[in-house]
Write an enzyme that holds these catalytic residues in place. Structure first.
Site, PDB file in Angstrom:
ATOM      1  N   SER A 262      19.366   1.939 -63.040  1.00 28.90           N
ATOM      2  CA  SER A 262      18.178   1.115 -63.810  1.00 28.90           C
ATOM      3  C   SER A 262      17.073   2.434 -64.836  1.00 28.90           C
ATOM      4  O   SER A 262      17.698   3.414 -64.651  1.00 28.90           O
ATOM      5  CB  SER A 262      17.182   0.491 -62.634  1.00 28.90           C
ATOM      6  N   LYS A 263      16.472   1.699 -66.169  1.00 24.67           N
ATOM      7  CA  LYS A 263      16.201   2.711 -66.594  1.00 24.67           C
ATOM      8  C   LYS A 263      14.953   3.104 -66.414  1.00 24.67           C
ATOM      9  O   LYS A 263      14.585   4.205 -66.249  1.00 24.67           O
ATOM     10  CB  LYS A 263      15.609   1.147 -67.807  1.00 24.67           C
TER      11      LYS A 263
END
Ligand code: GLU
Length: 507
Positions: A262-263
């Protein structure tokens, strides 16, 4: 004759492209190119609430920067467009109607409030609300209404959605190139909404209609769409269309191995998640990665060639890539490996490319006070020579300054630990004599310097370390750097003597 290979990358413009999306695009691109096929970009913007300004441009820029441009798509019309679903919106309704007349779909009038009530009610009993065969006759839809009631409500223009009619007690036989045969019991499936009350199709309907109209032969997409395969396969059947072949790609996992990358993982680990910068998030491009590195590491995240080969340029990938060798299980992302790739591609870059990328960085870092020769510091030939001496140790052009500042600045400090260890009582005397020796040289080439200094060390009965370590300290400020005589030759006689003199004064 088999169908022409036509694949599509179909992102929704809801933000920047995640690196996993770039990999999906890459696999589509590779598959298209190796089969002399077409790579199409379709913008799936049916969900207006999630539309983000600038996202489409970002996607296109990212594909272009990576070097995997689409053949057909927005701005590259070729008979199958338009390529934005919002511009196709009028064409979907008739397909939904076709399903209704064939008994494959039905009108549902349930209000959001009533559906919400059912959902919550189920939740409170620890169950999940599914709209399908087991309850649809009790809900508010054209199956539970009489034909007259239905006509009245349609005539009153009551809001409705159109749902797919999932059959009861059937086993679906699905196929995926990567995962093989999959069987699904229709009883567990939801009667998904195909057409929304706002007059727009849902992803499912628009996706199938467009893949059909755009003559897509293979759908290559992320694993998160695997649960939709049952519905999509049924939709093709319902329309009587030949379905494309499907390949669902494994997830890209966190560096620790568990969970989807994920970011936030990027923020935590200090590595990019997006190809290009977006807001505060620095992209691969801006972090100094070459597109070749990004394509190479992405290609091997989820696929392997079946050999030990790790380095692939794009044309080699096109030849070697094999959809059926894509892994079923998630691929762990390894930020260190991405640097390793960049190190490799940096060594392969043209000198001119490296020079042009380094010059603006150099211009920012250069201090007029510390620079020993501003003409040299701005001389392309000189900068290129510096790069060729230090690049072996660099993974990014941004590293050049860190590795080679002393080619531009006279050192104004010295690594204290090294001074303690290497600066002996007789060091000043040795360096003094080296200075006189160098003073007399006309030829200040690296090989000449090496000959003369080594010979002198031998004659004086000194050890190599006694001379070379302090001399390096004087030239570099530390014990780092490439071949010492190359450094001396490049900065030149005057600067070399100056550095010895300054060190003798300071140390
Ligand atoms: N619009 C979907 C997405 O954002 C496309 C899925 C597909 O390729 O079918 O990923």
């Amino acid at each position: 004759m088999s169908k022409k290979v036509r694949v599509r990358f179909a992102p929704s413009p809801t933000g920047p492209l995640h690196i996993g999306g770039v990999r999906t695009a890459l696999y589509n691109y590779l598959f298209a190119k190796q089969n002399n096929g077409d790579f199409i970009l379709r913008i799936e913007d049916t969900d207006q609430k999630r539309y983000v300004e600038g996202a489409e441009k970002y996607i296109i820029d990212a594909l272009n920067w990576c070097g995997i441009p689409f053949d057909e798509g927005p701005g590259k019309e070729s008979g199958h467009g338009p390529y934005r679903q919002s511009e196709r919106k009028l064409l979907y309704k008739k397909y939904a109607d076709q399903l209704i007349s064939g008994g494959k779909a039905y009108y549902a009038f349930d209000t959001p409030e009533s559906l919400d009530f059912h959902r919550k009610d189920h939740e409170s009993k620890g169950k999940t609300f599914i709209y399908n065969w087991h309850n649809r006759l009790k809900l508010d839809n054209s199956l539970s209404l009489s034909p007259d009631e239905l006509q009245t409500r349609l005539a009153k223009e009551e809001k409705f959605v159109i749902r797919f009619y999932n059959p009861q007690d059937e086993v679906l036989h699905l196929n995926d190139i990567i995962r093989g045969a999959i069987q699904i019991d229709t009883n567990i499936l939801d009667d998904k909404v195909l057409f929304k009350s706002d007059g727009m199709p849902t992803y499912h309907l628009a996706n199938i209609v467009d893949d059909h109209l755009m003559e897509i032969s293979h759908v290559i997409r992320g694993e998160e769409w695997l649960p939709s395969l049952a519905l999509h396969t049924q939709l093709y059947e319902a329309f009587g269309w030949e379905a494309p072949k499907f390949a669902h790609l494994p997830l890209i996992m966190k560096p620790e191995g568990k969970g989807k990358l994920s970011k936030r993982d990027g923020e935590k680990g200090g590595f990019p998640i997006f190809p290009l910068s977006w807001g505060d998030s620095v992209g691969y491009k801006e972090a100094g990665y070459f597109p070749e590195s990004v394509l190479n590491f992405l290609a091997l995240l989820g696929w392997n060639p079946g050999t030990e080969q790790e380095l692939f340029e794009l044309n080699e990938l096109i030849k070697a890539f094999d959809l059926s060798r894509v892994h079923k299980s998630g691929a762990r992302f390894d930020p260190e490996k991405t640097k390793w790739y960049n190190h490799h591609y940096l060594q392969e870059q043209d000198d001119a490319v490296l020079l042009n990328s380094f010059k603006p960085i150099l211009a920012k870092k250069l201090s007029h006070e510390l620079a020993f020769d501003l003409n040299l510091a701005e001389n392309d030939d000189y900068i290129s020579r510096v790069i060729s001496l230090i690049k072996e140790r660099a993974s990014f052009v941004l590293d050049f300054w860190e590795l080679g500042a002393y080619f531009f600045h006279t050192p104004n400090s010295y690594n204290e630990k090294v001074v303690k260890k290497q600066w002996k009582e007789n060091t000043p005397n040795i360096l003094d004599q080296i200075a006189s020796l160098l003073e007399s040289l006309d030829d200040f080439s690296s090989s000449k310097l090496e000959d003369v200094i080594k010979k002198w060390i031998g004659e004086e009965g000194l050890t190599f370390g006694q001379v070379m370590a302090p001399l390096r300290l004087v030239m570099v400020g530390d014990l780092k750097g490439p071949h010492l005589f190359d450094i001396m030759a490049l900065v030149g006689k005057k600067e070399t003597l100056k550095r010895i003199r300054i060190a003798l004064e300071k140390l």
